[in-house]
Motif scaffolding. Sequence first.
Motif, PDB file in Angstrom:
ATOM      1  N   ARG A  57       0.827  -1.219   0.000  1.00 49.98           N
ATOM      2  CA  ARG A  57       0.000   0.000   0.000  1.00 49.98           C
ATOM      3  C   ARG A  57       0.853   1.258   0.000  1.00 49.98           C
ATOM      4  O   ARG A  57       0.459   2.285  -0.564  1.00 49.98           O
ATOM      5  CB  ARG A  57      -0.918   0.013   1.228  1.00 49.98           C
ATOM      6  CG  ARG A  57      -2.030  -1.031   1.197  1.00 49.98           C
ATOM      7  CD  ARG A  57      -3.065  -0.775   2.284  1.00 49.98           C
ATOM      8  NE  ARG A  57      -4.030  -1.861   2.360  1.00 49.98           N
ATOM      9  CZ  ARG A  57      -3.998  -2.834   3.254  1.00 49.98           C
ATOM     10  NH1 ARG A  57      -3.016  -2.851   4.165  1.00 49.98           N
ATOM     11  NH2 ARG A  57      -4.907  -3.790   3.254  1.00 49.98           N
ATOM     12  N   GLU A  83      -0.091   5.053  -8.801  1.00 50.47           N
ATOM     13  CA  GLU A  83      -1.347   5.681  -8.397  1.00 50.47           C
ATOM     14  C   GLU A  83      -2.028   6.415  -9.545  1.00 50.47           C
ATOM     15  O   GLU A  83      -3.264   6.362  -9.688  1.00 50.47           O
ATOM     16  CB  GLU A  83      -1.092   6.654  -7.242  1.00 50.47           C
ATOM     17  CG  GLU A  83      -2.356   7.309  -6.710  1.00 50.47           C
ATOM     18  CD  GLU A  83      -2.079   8.293  -5.589  1.00 50.47           C
ATOM     19  OE1 GLU A  83      -3.042   8.924  -5.120  1.00 50.47           O
ATOM     20  OE2 GLU A  83      -0.904   8.414  -5.188  1.00 50.47           O
ATOM     21  N   GLU A 161      -3.953   0.037  -6.548  1.00 44.58           N
ATOM     22  CA  GLU A 161      -4.486  -0.276  -5.222  1.00 44.58           C
ATOM     23  C   GLU A 161      -5.587  -1.332  -5.295  1.00 44.58           C
ATOM     24  O   GLU A 161      -5.589  -2.304  -4.539  1.00 44.58           O
ATOM     25  CB  GLU A 161      -5.024   0.986  -4.556  1.00 44.58           C
ATOM     26  CG  GLU A 161      -5.532   0.757  -3.133  1.00 44.58           C
ATOM     27  CD  GLU A 161      -5.992   2.028  -2.452  1.00 44.58           C
ATOM     28  OE1 GLU A 161      -6.570   1.925  -1.349  1.00 44.58           O
ATOM     29  OE2 GLU A 161      -5.780   3.123  -3.009  1.00 44.58           O
TER      30      GLU A 161
END
Length: 252
Positions: A57, A83, A161
Amino acid sequence: MTGRVRSRRSALLASLLCAGLTTSVTACGSDDPDKGTNGVGRLPAAKIEKKARQAARNAGSVRLSGSVVSNGRTYRLEMRLKESGGIGEVSTKSDTFQLLRVRKDLYLKADADFWVHQEKGGDEEPTEADLAAAKKLDGKYVKVPEEDPAYRKLSGFTEMEVLLDGLLALKGERETGDRTEVGGTRTIQVRANDGRGGTLAVSLEGTPYPLRLTRGAEAGTVRLADWDEGFSLRAPKKEHIVDYGKKISADA
């Protein structure tokens, strides 16, 4: 003199024995399997898994490769993710295509055969018009509209994610497994339900990143590498983008 020779021979024999007993951690008195590691090998399986998921993460980017079985279909993935988007190739039994997402903008690139399949969607023979249209799209980027039903499914392959959270999920009671190597890096395994719920190989060197996941129920194996190494991501030039003009099949 004889005593010295005998002493040297004994020392040499002991050294050779120590070198050969690689599977024993106590045979030579000083071997420690966690010496020089990040120490997660000393933790219970659940804590090792927790640290691996947290490391994933916190990472800025990753390279993911391998196969994933979902809803009875096998997808072969070669993706670089971060991201703000992702880039790479997805293959199924019948199709291969490339995906590029830069923030919310998603692009798909494939060859003419892929677009012919989109035109007909079955075993029906393509017409000359179908072939001509597909040829114009060959090797070009097609921007997938957000309202297209295929957008959500295709973009899922590029969302770091979301993809990692889904893939790294193990099912069942955890236990530590074998110490292995993945790409030359020492790892410790976390096994769920004796491996039937998945097996995760976690790095024993540096940050405890997950390096390989074997999913339960024979649902595929993926390698995770190049953590936090970063990569460039930019939209295609306008001359390389074309408009498909139709909805892309959700089976892509």
